[in-house]
Design an enzyme around this catalytic site. Structure first.
Site, mmCIF file in Angstrom:
data_model
loop_
_atom_site.group_PDB
_atom_site.id
_atom_site.type_symbol
_atom_site.label_atom_id
_atom_site.label_comp_id
_atom_site.label_asym_id
_atom_site.label_seq_id
_atom_site.Cartn_x
_atom_site.Cartn_y
_atom_site.Cartn_z
ATOM 1 N N LEU A 49 0.724 -1.271 -0.031
ATOM 2 C CA LEU A 49 -0.237 0.032 0.086
ATOM 3 C C LEU A 49 0.799 1.145 -0.040
ATOM 4 C CD1 LEU A 49 -2.684 -0.853 2.833
ATOM 5 C CD2 LEU A 49 -2.912 -0.938 0.085
ATOM 6 N N LYS A 72 1.396 -3.206 8.935
ATOM 7 C CA LYS A 72 2.679 -2.559 8.871
ATOM 8 C C LYS A 72 3.934 -3.293 9.095
ATOM 9 C CE LYS A 72 0.763 2.027 9.749
ATOM 10 N NZ LYS A 72 0.791 3.292 10.778
ATOM 11 N N ASP A 166 0.148 14.546 17.937
ATOM 12 C CA ASP A 166 0.607 15.084 16.276
ATOM 13 C C ASP A 166 -0.652 15.165 15.330
ATOM 14 O OD1 ASP A 166 2.400 15.751 14.430
ATOM 15 O OD2 ASP A 166 2.706 13.482 13.778
#
Length: 418
Positions: A49, A72, A166
């Site tokens: 991806l 991941k 963040d």
């Protein structure tokens, strides 16, 4: 054809799925287990991806029920791989448990001699800034529906003792790309690489003064003024002693995100304006923005002593006047824009002075940053130099690092202090 992961190991089917044990607020720093069995036993890993500086993400299918997921993979052979940093982010995601409708959650994770693989839910709808980049701004109703979901996710994170630190458009993902889908306008918060785990959770975690933080981190364009002021003091005092701050830094970031959505510009391009919380409403786009919306933005972008919690922000009259935005797509204004009018991404880039835009940030060795993110990092010395320039000249502004992603909205700054 075998996937890149399946080529490494022999496939041995297993009759059950691995799971993480629940992680309470009082659990240890890394109080969870990484499954030692091959990830391919439980997931059919497919095409890539995308990839960042430390991780590669693959599409995958869970063998037990054909559920689409994302995997991941952090290769241990990477020179920047730090196991402790990876575990810190996994620990933050483990705290989410069964999750929240507006937060990306982790399903399980695996570790072998070659890599750490983290399985998370697949959120294929794209980033917030990608969705709106072809428009000069979003209608208030759509902006209200999006920020309401983001604040709801932030409220949940704070309730379980997590401060994201963040939040920005690149870390807000849409669930679906299909305008006909009921999930077209549903969003989820992702990327917990800079997240802080509080020692408390539940009601106590929602108290402003609970477990204050001091690490200077975040993306400059979305950074709260209490962190920016610490960067200044850090440089002036020749050390890295910083004042504590609370989870209200996430609420500030929500205010910046809302500002960008309703007008298409960044509120702060000068550090001196940021540290004084001087919110400009002089862009022409604000002529059609309601007084209630501007009041809500000002409330979110206020000093931390007056800034509301996520729970209080959700009760603001402007949000209560709007239901979640309908699922119709926002018509692109790209072709209707007058000549010379820049899209949101380009506006953000061009708001930054050329000399600062060309600065190359450096990553600190031994920093506490995540191994998952693709953002670059600048040191406190670099950040202070930028701040001082912004105070000396009118054209100097933030120097967000180029994250190499789709946002153009600035990279992440992280100090060497953990």
């Amino acid at each position: 054809r075998n996937s890149p992961l399946e080529e490494k190991r022999e496939y041995n089917p297993a009759p059950f799925l691995p799971s993480l044990p629940p992680m309470g607020a009082s659990a240890g720093k890394h109080a969870f287990e990484l499954d030692a069995r091959p990830v391919e036993n439980f997931y059919k890993v497919g095409s890539k991806l995308g990839s960042g500086k430390f991780a590669t993400t693959y599409a995958a299918i869970r063998r037990a029920d054909a559920r689409p997921v994302a995997v991941k993979v952090l290769e241990k052979s990477h020179q920047k791989f730090k196991r402790d940093s990876a575990l810190a982010e996994i620990a933050s995601m483990a705290r989410l448990g069964d999750g929240h409708p507006n937060c990306v959650t982790m399903l399980c994770c695996f570790e072998d001699d070659l890599s750490i693989s983290v399985v998370v839910e697949l959120v294929p709808g794209g980033e917030l800034l990608d969705r709106i980049s072809g428009n000069r701004c979003l209608p208030e109703r759509h902006a209200a529906g999006i920020i309401q979901q983001v604040l709801s996710g932030v409220e949940f994170l704070h309730s379980v003792g997590i401060t994201h630190r963040d939040l920005k458009p690149s870390n807000i993902l849409f669930v679906s790309k299909d305008p006909e889908s009921p999930d077209y306008n549903r969003v989820k918060i992702c990327d917990y690489g800079l997240a802080h785990q509080s020692r408390v959770s539940g009601i106590r975690a929602l108290v402003k003064s609970a477990d204050p933080m001091s690490t200077m981190c975040g993306s400059p364009l979305y950074m709260a003024p209490e962190i920016a002021r610490s960067v200044i003091r850090c440089r002036q005092s020749k050390d890295e002693i910083s004042e504590p701050y609370t989870n209200l830094v996430d609420v500030w970031s929500c205010g910046v995100i809302l500002y960008v959505m309703v007008c298409g510009y960044q509120p702060f391009t000068q550090w001196v304006d940021l540290v004084h919380c001087e919110v400009p409403f002089d862009h022409p786009e604000f002529a059609s923005v309601s007084r209630e919306a501007k009041d809500f933005i000002s409330t979110l972008l206020s000093e931390d002593t007056r800034r509301p919690s996520a729970t209080r922000a959700l009760k603001h009259a402007w949000l209560e006047d709007f239901v979640v935005a309908p699922a119709e797509p926002v018509a692109s204004a790209r072709d209707q824009q007058p000549k010379g009018v820049r899209g949101i991404k380009s506006r953000i880039r061009h708001a930054i002075s050329a000399p600062l835009r060309q600065r190359t940030p450096r990553r600190l060795e031994g920093d506490g940053g995540s191994s998952f993110g693709s953002s670059l990092i600048m040191s406190p010395h670099d950040a202070q130099d930028i701040i001082l320039r912004g105070r000396r000249t009118d054209d100097a502004s933030f120097s967000p690092t180029d994250s190499g992603g789709a946002t153009g909205s600035g990279g992440t700054f992280w100090s060497s202090k953990s």
